[in-house]
Enzyme design. Structure first.
Site, PDB file in Angstrom:
ATOM      1  N   ASP A  36     -49.384 -35.577 -16.931  1.00 47.75           N
ATOM      2  CA  ASP A  36     -49.733 -35.207 -15.547  1.00 47.75           C
ATOM      3  C   ASP A  36     -50.082 -33.722 -15.528  1.00 47.75           C
ATOM      4  O   ASP A  36     -49.735 -32.991 -14.606  1.00 47.75           O
ATOM      5  CB  ASP A  36     -48.566 -35.508 -14.605  1.00 47.75           C
ATOM      6  CG  ASP A  36     -48.985 -35.430 -13.132  1.00 47.75           C
ATOM      7  OD1 ASP A  36     -50.202 -35.471 -12.858  1.00 47.75           O
ATOM      8  OD2 ASP A  36     -48.106 -35.315 -12.266  1.00 47.75           O
ATOM      9  N   THR A  55     -41.499 -30.912  -1.447  1.00 49.66           N
ATOM     10  CA  THR A  55     -41.284 -32.351  -1.344  1.00 49.66           C
ATOM     11  C   THR A  55     -42.531 -33.008  -1.880  1.00 49.66           C
ATOM     12  O   THR A  55     -43.545 -33.094  -1.188  1.00 49.66           O
ATOM     13  CB  THR A  55     -41.058 -32.804   0.113  1.00 49.66           C
ATOM     14  OG1 THR A  55     -42.078 -32.234   0.928  1.00 49.66           O
ATOM     15  CG2 THR A  55     -39.720 -32.355   0.641  1.00 49.66           C
TER      16      THR A  55
HETATM   17  P1  ATP Z   1     -45.599 -33.197  -7.047  1.00 51.56           P
HETATM   18  O1  ATP Z   1     -45.741 -34.593  -6.583  1.00 51.56           O
HETATM   19  O2  ATP Z   1     -45.929 -32.173  -5.997  1.00 51.56           O
HETATM   20  O3  ATP Z   1     -46.210 -32.943  -8.367  1.00 51.56           O
HETATM   21  P2  ATP Z   1     -43.142 -33.681  -8.292  1.00 51.56           P
HETATM   22  O4  ATP Z   1     -42.314 -34.677  -7.590  1.00 51.56           O
HETATM   23  O5  ATP Z   1     -43.941 -34.140  -9.438  1.00 51.56           O
HETATM   24  O6  ATP Z   1     -44.039 -32.986  -7.241  1.00 51.56           O
HETATM   25  P3  ATP Z   1     -42.496 -31.216  -9.630  1.00 51.56           P
HETATM   26  O7  ATP Z   1     -43.949 -31.087  -9.869  1.00 51.56           O
HETATM   27  O8  ATP Z   1     -41.612 -31.201 -10.811  1.00 51.56           O
HETATM   28  O9  ATP Z   1     -42.176 -32.504  -8.753  1.00 51.56           O
HETATM   29  O10 ATP Z   1     -42.021 -30.073  -8.643  1.00 51.56           O
HETATM   30  C1  ATP Z   1     -42.619 -29.890  -7.420  1.00 51.56           C
HETATM   31  C2  ATP Z   1     -42.776 -28.423  -7.135  1.00 51.56           C
HETATM   32  O11 ATP Z   1     -41.514 -27.797  -7.107  1.00 51.56           O
HETATM   33  C3  ATP Z   1     -43.561 -27.674  -8.187  1.00 51.56           C
HETATM   34  O12 ATP Z   1     -44.908 -27.675  -7.890  1.00 51.56           O
HETATM   35  C4  ATP Z   1     -42.988 -26.279  -8.127  1.00 51.56           C
HETATM   36  O13 ATP Z   1     -43.617 -25.539  -7.113  1.00 51.56           O
HETATM   37  C5  ATP Z   1     -41.564 -26.538  -7.724  1.00 51.56           C
HETATM   38  N1  ATP Z   1     -40.677 -26.538  -8.889  1.00 51.56           N
HETATM   39  C6  ATP Z   1     -40.290 -27.592  -9.623  1.00 51.56           C
HETATM   40  N2  ATP Z   1     -39.473 -27.235 -10.611  1.00 51.56           N
HETATM   41  C7  ATP Z   1     -39.336 -25.904 -10.507  1.00 51.56           C
HETATM   42  C8  ATP Z   1     -38.607 -24.905 -11.243  1.00 51.56           C
HETATM   43  N3  ATP Z   1     -37.854 -25.228 -12.289  1.00 51.56           N
HETATM   44  N4  ATP Z   1     -38.702 -23.637 -10.833  1.00 51.56           N
HETATM   45  C9  ATP Z   1     -39.458 -23.299  -9.781  1.00 51.56           C
HETATM   46  N5  ATP Z   1     -40.149 -24.167  -9.058  1.00 51.56           N
HETATM   47  C10 ATP Z   1     -40.100 -25.457  -9.408  1.00 51.56           C
HETATM   48 MN    MN Z   2     -45.699 -31.943  -9.878  1.00 52.20          MN
END
Ligand code: ATP
Ligand code: MN
Length: 507
Positions: free
Chosen positions: A394, A252
């Site tokens: 980012d 999350t």
């Molecule tokens: P954050 O604020 O933590 O950066 P976010 O909302 O930007 O989160 P993402 O960075 O895309 O979202 O995804 C959060 C987490 O979910 C990633 O750090 C990773 O651990 C996991 N995750 C996202 N996409 C994938 C994927 N395709 N396969 C495996 N894990 C994933």
């Molecule tokens: Mn992220």
């Protein structure tokens, strides 16, 4: 238990009657589950036979027909005993009253259920006979106008205790579904008005309480996980077969909630075995933070101004889809987009057996691997810039995963084209993150952030200080802006991605 042993022993007893058919059996047999089941089958009229069930104590009766319970056996035998008692009582009542016009009721001597007290406060009960059709309680048969039924001594008024009791029992079905009324409705159980009203009051308080709890829960899931609308969209994906099943939440984050899911199959679509579902958060304050990225992205400029906040979030998801697609085309290791539905992006899962690949931050790589990772990251940044015409915006050790011996880029919803009004600033920030991380990780070959910036962008900015470097970058951005404005509408197409599920239920 005693009664069974007594009755079986009765065969051997000199007073035993010859027509007892039950064969003798040991106490162990009596205790056995099989026999209990048999007894139960033989007395299967329990739920339908009023004489039997009206004395059943619902407070202690197990809900299922668990015959392994001694208590159950005891109760069944007690019921059997009560039934016989009541039958006898009825016979005596009949004999006593004979053909007399005034009859005396023996009702008070019957084996009464502890709940069946005779308080008849009627104030809260509305008199609707629902007994014969418990599933249509809203449209009950009306009480006859005259207020009573029957003739002569068989007259029954609406205040008749038995009738009222039965009505009250049937009315229990009106209680909220989460109120477990047990088997009571199916039986000829008579609930006094007093008891019924107490139960009703209790249910109402419980309902209000659980509604409050539910509200809280709903709220917290909306914050931490997903709201009900999103859940419906997720179920839809499972229903359509795209996903076989949605498992737990992987992360999350600030902007999204990511779930693990098992891929299904849908028409021609190739759905990987393991998928990640990125659900973009739809809260306004989050959206504010993203505004600068998307508002100034010429690809979305025209659409941005016309949209409401919820649709802007979808645009955000769409942006990630387009960016991932571009990256995949360039051969950059990144999740593959499966499908986009509103603010939910389904992509391939980076990891194995439901365990997401570690972030570079957590990967604990050997010095050899970290060096390998560094060179790969530099190459990916160049590819991203030159081949995909994108700046990650980012990029850090938190958005790079280590999987199958290489670095995978994720989280590209905020990625912009280099000509974005702040595109080069974003690139510089990425370079700073990458350079700092790998330098700290002990990669001696790691370039400085300035060198990295020039390597990736192909620009030749030279400066001693970060402030000056940034100032030069900003000047370049301003020069670019006019140019970007001019070509804005021509370049962008929305067709460079995988399927968007139709927004049939668009709001
Ligand atoms: P954050 O604020 O933590 O950066 P976010 O909302 O930007 O989160 P993402 O960075 O895309 O979202 O995804 C959060 C987490 O979910 C990633 O750090 C990773 O651990 C996991 N995750 C996202 N996409 C994938 C994927 N395709 N396969 C495996 N894990 C994933
Ligand atoms: Mn992220």
């Amino acid at each position: 238990m005693d009664q069974v042993t007594v009755s079986t022993k009765a065969v051997k007893s000199p007073w035993g009657t010859q027509n007892v058919t039950a064969p003798p059996c040991s106490l162990a047999d009596v205790m056995s589950e099989q026999l209990a089941k048999q007894i139960q089958e033989e007395s299967s009229c329990f739920t339908t036979c009023p004489e039997l069930s009206e004395n059943l104590d619902l407070t202690t009766l197990p809900k299922d027909n668990d015959t392994s319970s001694d208590l159950m056996l005891a109760q069944m035998l007690q019921m059997e005993f009560d039934r016989e008692f009541d039958t006898q009582l009825r016979r005596e009542e009949k004999k006593f009253n004979g053909d007399s016009k005034v009859s005396i009721s023996f009702e008070n001597y019957r084996m009464v259920h502890p709940f069946e007290d005779s308080d008849s406060s009627e104030d809260e009960v509305d008199w609707q006979d629902t007994r014969h059709d418990p599933y249509r309680l809203e449209k009950p048969t009306t009480t006859p106008k005259k207020g009573f039924i029957g003739k002569g001594k068989n007259i029954t008024t609406k205040h008749d205790e038995v009738v009222c009791g039965r009505k009250n029992t049937a009315r229990m079905d009106n209680f909220a579904p989460e109120v477990h009324v047990g088997d009571g409705i199916g039986m000829d159980l008579k609930l006094s008005n007093h008891v019924y009203n107490a139960l009703k009051r209790h249910c109402h308080t419980e309902q209000r309480r659980s509604a409050r709890l539910h509200e809280k829960k709903e709220h917290s899931t909306a914050e931490q996980a997903v709201d009900s609308k999103t859940r419906i969209l997720m179920y839809k994906m499972v229903n359509m077969g795209i996903l076989e099943n949605i498992n737990g939440c992987i992360s999350t984050g600030k902007e999204s909630v990511v779930f693990h899911a098992l891929g299904g199959s849908f028409e021609e679509m190739i759905v990987p075995e393991e998928c990640a579902l990125k659900v973009f958060k739809t809260t306004l304050n989050e959206f504010k933070n993203r505004e600068e990225y998307i508002k100034d992205d010429y690809r979305f400029k025209d659409r941005f101004s016309k949209l409401n906040p919820r649709k802007i979030i979808r645009l955000w998801a769409e942006k990630e889809m387009h960016n991932l697609t571009r990256m995949k085309k360039a051969g950059i290791p990144c999740p593959e987009v499966i499908v986009l539905k509103k603010h939910i992006l389904v992509m391939s899962f980076i990891g194995r057996d439901q365990v997401p690949a570690p972030k570079l931050k957590e990967a604990m790589l050997s010095s050899e691997d970290i060096k390998k990772a560094y060179y790969q990251v530099v190459q990916m940044m160049q590819q991203l810039f030159k081949e995909c015409n994108l700046v990650h915006a980012d990029l850090s050790e938190y958005n790079m995963l280590w999987h199958d011996g290489q670095v995978w880029l994720i989280d590209v919803s905020q990625s912009v084209e280099p000509t974005h009004p702040h595109g080069l600033e974003f690139l510089f920030r990425d370079c700073r993150n990458v350079a700092t991380f790998f330098q700290k990780a002990g990669v001696a070959e790691a370039m400085s952030m300035y060198e990295l910036f020039n390597t990736v962008s192909g620009l030749q900015i030279s400066s001693e200080s970060e402030a000056d470097f940034l100032a030069q970058i900003e000047t370049m951005e301003k020069m670019n802006e006019d140019h970007v404005q001019r070509r804005s509408k021509k370049v962008f197409t929305t067709c460079d991605g995988p399927p968007l599920l139709s927004d049939d239920d668009d709001d």
